[in-house]
Scaffold this motif. Structure first.
Motif, PDB file in Angstrom:
ATOM      1  N   ARG A  54       0.949  -1.265   0.012  1.00  0.00           N
ATOM      2  CA  ARG A  54      -0.185   0.175   0.075  1.00  0.00           C
ATOM      3  C   ARG A  54       0.916   1.251  -0.042  1.00  0.00           C
ATOM      4  O   ARG A  54       1.703   1.505   0.759  1.00  0.00           O
ATOM      5  CB  ARG A  54      -0.965  -0.103   1.132  1.00  0.00           C
ATOM      6  N   PRO A  55       0.642   2.025  -1.025  1.00  0.00           N
ATOM      7  CA  PRO A  55       1.678   3.104  -1.047  1.00  0.00           C
ATOM      8  C   PRO A  55       1.858   3.965   0.102  1.00  0.00           C
ATOM      9  O   PRO A  55       3.094   4.466   0.139  1.00  0.00           O
ATOM     10  CB  PRO A  55       0.980   4.020  -2.221  1.00  0.00           C
ATOM     11  N   ASP A  56       0.802   4.578   0.596  1.00  0.00           N
ATOM     12  CA  ASP A  56       1.038   5.030   1.984  1.00  0.00           C
ATOM     13  C   ASP A  56       1.849   4.858   2.903  1.00  0.00           C
ATOM     14  O   ASP A  56       3.166   5.445   3.649  1.00  0.00           O
ATOM     15  CB  ASP A  56      -0.417   5.681   2.596  1.00  0.00           C
TER      16      ASP A  56
ATOM     17  N   THR B 237      -1.393  -2.169   8.442  1.00  0.00           N
ATOM     18  CA  THR B 237      -2.112  -2.634   7.002  1.00  0.00           C
ATOM     19  C   THR B 237      -3.106  -3.454   7.499  1.00  0.00           C
ATOM     20  O   THR B 237      -3.881  -3.942   6.682  1.00  0.00           O
ATOM     21  CB  THR B 237      -0.988  -3.624   6.416  1.00  0.00           C
ATOM     22  N   LYS B 238      -3.313  -3.731   8.703  1.00  0.00           N
ATOM     23  CA  LYS B 238      -4.547  -4.623   9.413  1.00  0.00           C
ATOM     24  C   LYS B 238      -5.656  -3.695   9.106  1.00  0.00           C
ATOM     25  O   LYS B 238      -6.833  -4.062   9.226  1.00  0.00           O
ATOM     26  CB  LYS B 238      -4.175  -5.249  10.598  1.00  0.00           C
ATOM     27  N   ALA B 239      -5.452  -2.279   9.009  1.00  0.00           N
ATOM     28  CA  ALA B 239      -6.857  -1.621   8.774  1.00  0.00           C
ATOM     29  C   ALA B 239      -7.524  -1.673   7.505  1.00  0.00           C
ATOM     30  O   ALA B 239      -6.465  -1.395   6.452  1.00  0.00           O
ATOM     31  CB  ALA B 239      -6.266   0.049   9.225  1.00  0.00           C
ATOM     32  N   LYS B 240      -8.480  -1.861   7.338  1.00  0.00           N
ATOM     33  CA  LYS B 240      -9.222  -2.210   5.949  1.00  0.00           C
ATOM     34  C   LYS B 240      -9.545  -0.777   5.363  1.00  0.00           C
ATOM     35  O   LYS B 240      -9.227  -0.887   4.287  1.00  0.00           O
ATOM     36  CB  LYS B 240     -10.457  -2.908   6.124  1.00  0.00           C
ATOM     37  N   ASP B 241      -9.757   0.241   5.931  1.00  0.00           N
ATOM     38  CA  ASP B 241     -10.177   1.516   5.316  1.00  0.00           C
ATOM     39  C   ASP B 241      -8.927   2.366   5.067  1.00  0.00           C
ATOM     40  O   ASP B 241      -8.080   2.475   6.107  1.00  0.00           O
ATOM     41  CB  ASP B 241     -11.299   1.965   6.174  1.00  0.00           C
ATOM     42  N   ALA B 242      -8.901   3.014   3.881  1.00  0.00           N
ATOM     43  CA  ALA B 242      -7.584   3.791   3.713  1.00  0.00           C
ATOM     44  C   ALA B 242      -7.649   4.920   4.763  1.00  0.00           C
ATOM     45  O   ALA B 242      -6.676   5.290   5.138  1.00  0.00           O
ATOM     46  CB  ALA B 242      -7.658   3.990   2.213  1.00  0.00           C
ATOM     47  N   GLU B 243      -9.006   5.613   4.940  1.00  0.00           N
ATOM     48  CA  GLU B 243      -8.910   6.786   5.806  1.00  0.00           C
ATOM     49  C   GLU B 243      -8.228   6.539   7.131  1.00  0.00           C
ATOM     50  O   GLU B 243      -7.542   7.097   7.679  1.00  0.00           O
ATOM     51  CB  GLU B 243     -10.520   7.230   5.943  1.00  0.00           C
ATOM     52  N   ILE B 244      -8.701   5.170   7.750  1.00  0.00           N
ATOM     53  CA  ILE B 244      -8.254   4.695   8.977  1.00  0.00           C
ATOM     54  C   ILE B 244      -6.670   4.628   9.074  1.00  0.00           C
ATOM     55  O   ILE B 244      -5.986   4.998   9.855  1.00  0.00           O
ATOM     56  CB  ILE B 244      -8.957   3.437   9.441  1.00  0.00           C
ATOM     57  N   ARG B 245      -6.128   4.106   7.856  1.00  0.00           N
ATOM     58  CA  ARG B 245      -4.955   3.761   7.742  1.00  0.00           C
ATOM     59  C   ARG B 245      -4.163   5.393   7.799  1.00  0.00           C
ATOM     60  O   ARG B 245      -3.105   5.331   8.536  1.00  0.00           O
ATOM     61  CB  ARG B 245      -4.524   3.168   6.559  1.00  0.00           C
ATOM     62  N   VAL B 246      -4.484   6.038   7.004  1.00  0.00           N
ATOM     63  CA  VAL B 246      -3.934   7.505   6.930  1.00  0.00           C
ATOM     64  C   VAL B 246      -3.974   7.991   8.363  1.00  0.00           C
ATOM     65  O   VAL B 246      -2.879   8.645   8.795  1.00  0.00           O
ATOM     66  CB  VAL B 246      -4.503   8.139   5.968  1.00  0.00           C
ATOM     67  N   LYS B 247      -5.128   8.137   8.822  1.00  0.00           N
ATOM     68  CA  LYS B 247      -5.163   8.601  10.353  1.00  0.00           C
ATOM     69  C   LYS B 247      -4.345   7.829  11.260  1.00  0.00           C
ATOM     70  O   LYS B 247      -3.503   8.702  11.997  1.00  0.00           O
ATOM     71  CB  LYS B 247      -6.860   8.383  10.778  1.00  0.00           C
ATOM     72  N   VAL B 248      -4.211   6.717  11.414  1.00  0.00           N
ATOM     73  CA  VAL B 248      -2.973   6.087  12.178  1.00  0.00           C
ATOM     74  C   VAL B 248      -1.886   6.349  11.757  1.00  0.00           C
ATOM     75  O   VAL B 248      -0.772   6.538  12.722  1.00  0.00           O
ATOM     76  CB  VAL B 248      -3.471   4.389  12.218  1.00  0.00           C
ATOM     77  N   LEU B 249      -1.573   6.264  10.581  1.00  0.00           N
ATOM     78  CA  LEU B 249      -0.086   6.747  10.238  1.00  0.00           C
ATOM     79  C   LEU B 249       0.358   8.121  10.743  1.00  0.00           C
ATOM     80  O   LEU B 249       1.339   8.171  11.140  1.00  0.00           O
ATOM     81  CB  LEU B 249      -0.010   6.647   8.467  1.00  0.00           C
ATOM     82  N   GLN B 250      -0.619   9.023  10.297  1.00  0.00           N
ATOM     83  CA  GLN B 250      -0.154  10.354  10.844  1.00  0.00           C
ATOM     84  C   GLN B 250       0.073  10.435  12.166  1.00  0.00           C
ATOM     85  O   GLN B 250       0.807  11.128  13.061  1.00  0.00           O
ATOM     86  CB  GLN B 250      -1.351  11.340  10.452  1.00  0.00           C
ATOM     87  N   GLU B 251      -1.012   9.860  12.962  1.00  0.00           N
ATOM     88  CA  GLU B 251      -0.758   9.939  14.496  1.00  0.00           C
ATOM     89  C   GLU B 251       0.377   9.158  15.143  1.00  0.00           C
ATOM     90  O   GLU B 251       1.108   9.449  15.986  1.00  0.00           O
ATOM     91  CB  GLU B 251      -2.162   9.190  15.287  1.00  0.00           C
ATOM     92  N   ALA B 252       0.750   8.025  14.520  1.00  0.00           N
ATOM     93  CA  ALA B 252       1.913   7.039  14.683  1.00  0.00           C
ATOM     94  C   ALA B 252       3.179   8.134  14.596  1.00  0.00           C
ATOM     95  O   ALA B 252       4.124   7.897  15.443  1.00  0.00           O
ATOM     96  CB  ALA B 252       2.167   5.914  14.099  1.00  0.00           C
TER      97      ALA B 252
END
Length: 121
Positions: free
Chosen positions: A28-30, A49-64
């Motif tokens: 996944r590119p992000d 990557t366990k997050a199915k939704d792209a929005e959730i992945r981006v949100k978790v990535l930014q917070e991490a």
């Protein structure tokens, strides 16, 4: 597919199945960009990557990245972000069961009770 499988046949290398389960989710590119650029580690990316939704992945990535979360905190955050989706599924399932029970009008009929039991389990 044959050439790809032959590339994995070398001893000590990843098998095709191992590659599919362990490396492909990171494509996944992000997440892959964040790992390559260095703000997050591989284990955190794998947890995201366990997050199915792209929005959730981006949100978790930014917070991490901003809060310097640990791998376990990232896993926990992914779980908590996905709960509302599961909650909606439960809500729709309960509503469907309620409609079926009301449709059967089984309050007074003992024979219809046997049809209700599997719905409630």
């Amino acid at each position: 597919m044959g050439k790809l499988s032959n590339g994995f046949f070398n001893p000590g290398r990843l098998s095709p199945e191992s590659f599919r389960t362990n490396r492909v989710p990171l494509l996944r590119p992000d997440i892959l960009n964040a790992i390559c650029q260095g703000p997050i580690e591989y284990t955190k990316g794998k947890a995201m990557t366990k997050a199915k939704d792209a929005e959730i992945r981006v949100k978790v990535l930014q917070e991490a990245i901003t809060n310097l979360l640990s791998s376990s905190e990232v896993r926990e955050l992914v779980k908590t972000q996905q709960l509302p989706v599961q909650g909606k599924e439960w809500q729709t399932r309960i509503e469907a069961i309620t409609k079926k029970i009301n449709k059967l009008q089984a309050w007074d009929n003992a024979d219809k009770h046997s049809k209700i039991k599997p719905l409630l389990q």
